[in-house]
Design a protein around this motif. Structure first.
Motif: not given
Length: 306
Positions: A34, A176-178
């Motif tokens: 991450y 959106s997570s990226w």
């Protein structure tokens, strides 16, 4: 110059190692993956785009040699291109006239990232569907395969219900997570460099986040098309519209954070707000709507002057 070059090489190699840690299928590996963008961002925000490019090249080559070409390609499109784009927009000054210039608004970088995500969405619809442009069908097949392997306890009916629930907005959820992952890495990198006095650009004021005017047009165009379209076009334009709304959602967050700080118990208010935000799609929608109209409402400005 030699020092910056060595730091760039080290940053690229470290990014490759952290990214490859995802293959370990462990919690630690996921966390390292991450933050695989962090070393490259540190190089870019401290030394500029030239050395960021060097770090990115070493990272991609390392992944090709020691991991796989597929992972290197994924890393290039999901990490390298966004990091170069952000560093270019954040570090380059915008010239107003021959004598004066200013730093670009952080909202320009965020909005540019949403456009990049939409480009990836459209490219996926073109190149990953064998000419049918039926991206929804491709995603459905992929999710069904993943869930059947990972959710063996659940029944086929439960898996089908879950897939039908998330698939209409799946590309927007991934985008959106990226984007949030990239922004978190960028914010952490800038904070670290400010503490050690190695940053090129002064501290950014995220509370003053604003979206450029052209994002409103992108959102409106895709929104109107999705209302009148159907089938494959509706699926693509609907998700493109949601992706283009991400800057408005982030602006809405800054508005709520600003208003919460003016209450007697700001931490409690923010805690409750983020709880609702995590469990309710209505809270996300309201936050996005407020962010959209902040250009005209000027709530942050009004309650600062009050």
């Amino acid at each position: 110059m030699q020092k910056e070059f060595l730091v760039s090489v080290a940053g690229g190699l470290l990014s490759a190692i952290m990214t490859s840690a995802i293959l370990l299928n462990s919690g630690v590996g996921i966390i390292l993956g991450y933050f695989g963008l962090l070393p490259i961002m540190l190089v870019g925000f401290s030394s500029g785009i030239r050395y960021l490019t060097i770090a990115s090249c070493f990272c991609v080559v390392s992944l090709i040699l020691f991991s796989s070409q597929a992972q290197a390609t994924l890393h290039f499109f999901s990490i390298v291109i966004p990091s170069i784009l952000i560093c270019y927009l954040v570090l380059n000054r915008q010239y107003i006239n021959d004598k004066s210039s200013r730093w670009r608004e952080i909202g320009e970088a965020v909005s540019a990232m949403t456009i990049l995500a939409i480009i990836y969405l459209l490219a996926g619809a073109i190149f990953l569907t064998d000419g049918s442009y039926n991206l929804e069908s491709q995603i459905r097949g992929m999710l069904n395969k993943i869930f059947s392997e990972r959710m063996q306890i659940a029944s086929a009916l439960d898996r089908k219900l879950l897939i039908n629930t998330i698939i209409p907005y799946f590309p927007a959820l991934i985008a959106s997570s990226w984007l949030i992952m990239i922004l978190i890495n960028a914010v952490i990198a800038q904070s670290i460099l400010i503490k050690i006095d190695k940053n090129i650009r002064p501290r950014l004021k995220y509370s003053l986040l604003l979206a450029p005017q052209w994002v409103y047009w992108v959102f409106t165009i895709f929104g109107v098309i999705s209302l009148f379209a159907s089938g494959k076009i509706e699926f693509i334009t609907q998700n493109a519209c949601l992706i283009s709304a991400i800057p408005f959602f982030l602006i809405g967050l800054t508005v709520f954070n600003h208003l919460a700080r003016r209450t007697r118990a700001p931490r409690t208010v923010l805690f409750i707000f983020y709880i609702f935000l995590s469990i309710s799609s209505w809270a996300i929608a309201i936050c996005t709507i407020i962010g959209f109209f902040e250009e005209w409402l000027r709530l942050r400005e009004k309650y600062t002057l009050a």
